[in-house]
Design an enzyme around this catalytic site. Structure first.
Site, PDB file in Angstrom:
ATOM      1  CB  SER A 125      -0.865  -0.014   1.257  1.00 31.86           C
ATOM      2  OG  SER A 125      -1.458   1.244   1.444  1.00 31.86           O
TER       3      SER A 125
ATOM      4  CE  LYS B 264      -1.311  -4.553   3.569  1.00 33.08           C
ATOM      5  NZ  LYS B 264      -1.653  -5.776   2.860  1.00 33.08           N
TER       6      LYS B 264
ATOM      7  CE1 TYR C 215      -3.496  -2.577   5.707  1.00 34.96           C
ATOM      8  CE2 TYR C 215      -3.275  -0.245   5.143  1.00 34.96           C
ATOM      9  CZ  TYR C 215      -3.488  -1.561   4.759  1.00 34.96           C
ATOM     10  OH  TYR C 215      -3.673  -1.860   3.432  1.00 34.96           O
TER      11      TYR C 215
END
Ligand code: NAD
Ligand code: UDP
Length: 336
Positions: A124, A152, A148
């Site tokens: 992302s 990643k 989050y």
């Protein structure tokens, strides 16, 4: 050729499965259905004319993965499975590290045991953090600002190490910007649980009368109309990017992190106005305070994907708005 698609019943995964099937791949999905519905499988088959194989399986289930890979000699895995809500990751970081990082470790371990050497990973643009200057190229500093985003980046680093340790192991991490829209059939699309956090599904639910109005978060950003700018990318372009990344792995050893974005910035008001224009519908909205943690301007430098595997976003904002609304209109309750 068989491809394992983790998270294949989810929003982006389902669109990628359609494109894989249409391109002639055999698709094996592993998804625990924690944020998706098995009803999507029949829709995928209707669009693609062929069905994927489906396993209701958590990627943290090492034994389940082992059996799956024993039965299906897959050439590569595309790893979409994971949890993705930024605010929830701040409130419950362990859920994110467990699901995303432990899930990836279990998957990579099972792949190694089965001799599966090619991986396309859903990363992302959030790995770049808040300070990156747009257009953001892949060489920009990575400094995610929430759990989050950190999951990643950690998974990217694990893949980088695996590629060094085993010269036959190859991986591409695709750093998505803002995926929106739906398949043009209106049969599959984004199905958020509860009130959406993201702009496009929120607009769709206002358009459908399920929510009273859109709040435009921030009107005093240093942008032409004062609202925040993002790089929205049609989910079908994103899906196509995965097929091209799979091909690229055939000729590219090592690890690469590659942006998937259009390279064009669009403001909240532009998306709102485009949605109203192409769908002939009025979206009640009001200006509101900035949302904490938001950047003013984020868009991709997408040249590396073009250079390495000839990928360009083909669809524009009008397609994104039209397709998102068609999906919402035809499926007021998503897959329910
Ligand atoms: P989604 O929630 O629709 O799809 C994810 C799928 O993974 C769901 O079907 C869910 O049931 C499944 N899943 C979750 N944890 C699992 C586990 N432990 N085992 C098996 N299956 C599991 O989300 P999406 O928008 O399609 O996102 C797909 C991937 O792309 C995610 O990894 C996400 O972080 C990444 N991504 C999404 C966006 C976005 O804005 N949608 C942007 C950048 C990156
Ligand atoms: N946004 C908004 N109202 C909403 C949801 C989002 O104005 O109800 C704005 C948000 O502030 C951001 C842009 O729309 O500038 C895209 O937000 P989204 O959550 O879709 O994606 P993000 O870029 O935050 O990952």
């Amino acid at each position: 050729m068989q491809i394992l698609v983790t998270g294949g019943t989810g929003y982006i995964g389902s669109h990628a499965c359609v494109e894989l099937l249409r391109a002639g791949y055999e698709v094996v999905i592993a998804d625990n259905l924690s944020n998706s519905s098995a009803a999507v499988l029949e829709r995928i088959e209707r669009i693609a004319g062929r069905a994927p194989v489906f396993y209701k399986l958590d990627v943290r289930d090492a034994e389940g993965l082992r059996l799956l890979l024993k039965r299906h000699p897959v050439k590569a895995a595309i790893h979409f499975a994971g949890v993705k809500a930024v605010a929830e990751s701040v409130a419950d970081p362990l859920k994110y590290y467990d699901n995303n990082v432990n899930g990836s470790l279990a998957l990579f371990t099972a792949m190694r045991a089965a001799g599966v050497k090619h991986m396309v990973f859903s990363s992302s643009a959030t790995v770049y953090g808040a300070q990156a200057v747009s257009p953001i190229g892949e060489q920009a500093v990575t400094a995610p600002v929430n759990p989050y985003g950190r999951t990643k980046l950690m998974i990217e680093e694990i893949l980088r190490d695996l590629c060094i340790a085993d010269p036959e192991f190859r991986a591409v991490a695709l750093r998505y910007f803002n995926p929106v829209g739906a398949h043009a059939s209106g049969l599959i699309g984004e199905a958020p649980q509860g009130t959406p956090n993201n702009l496009m599904p929120y607009i769709c639910q206002v358009a459908a009368g399920k929510l009273p109005e859109l709040q435009v978060f921030g009107k005093d950003y240093p942008t032409p109309d004062g609202t925040a700018v993002r790089d929205y990318i049609h989910v079908m372009d994103l899906a196509q990017g995965h097929l091209q990344a799979l091909d690229y792995l055939e000729r590219a050893p090592g690890f690469s992190a590659i942006n998937l974005g259009t390279g064009r910035g669009t403001s909240v008001l532009e998306i709102l106005q485009t949605f109203e224009r192409v769908n002939q519908i009025t979206i009640p909205h009001r200006m509101a305070a900035r949302r904490p943690g938001d950047t003013a301007v984020t868009y991709a430098d997408p040249r590396l994907a073009a250079e390495l595997f000839g990928w360009h976003a083909a669809l524009g904002l009008a397609d994104m708005c039209r397709d998102a609304w068609r999906w919402q209109r035809q499926n007021p309750d998503a897959y329910a």
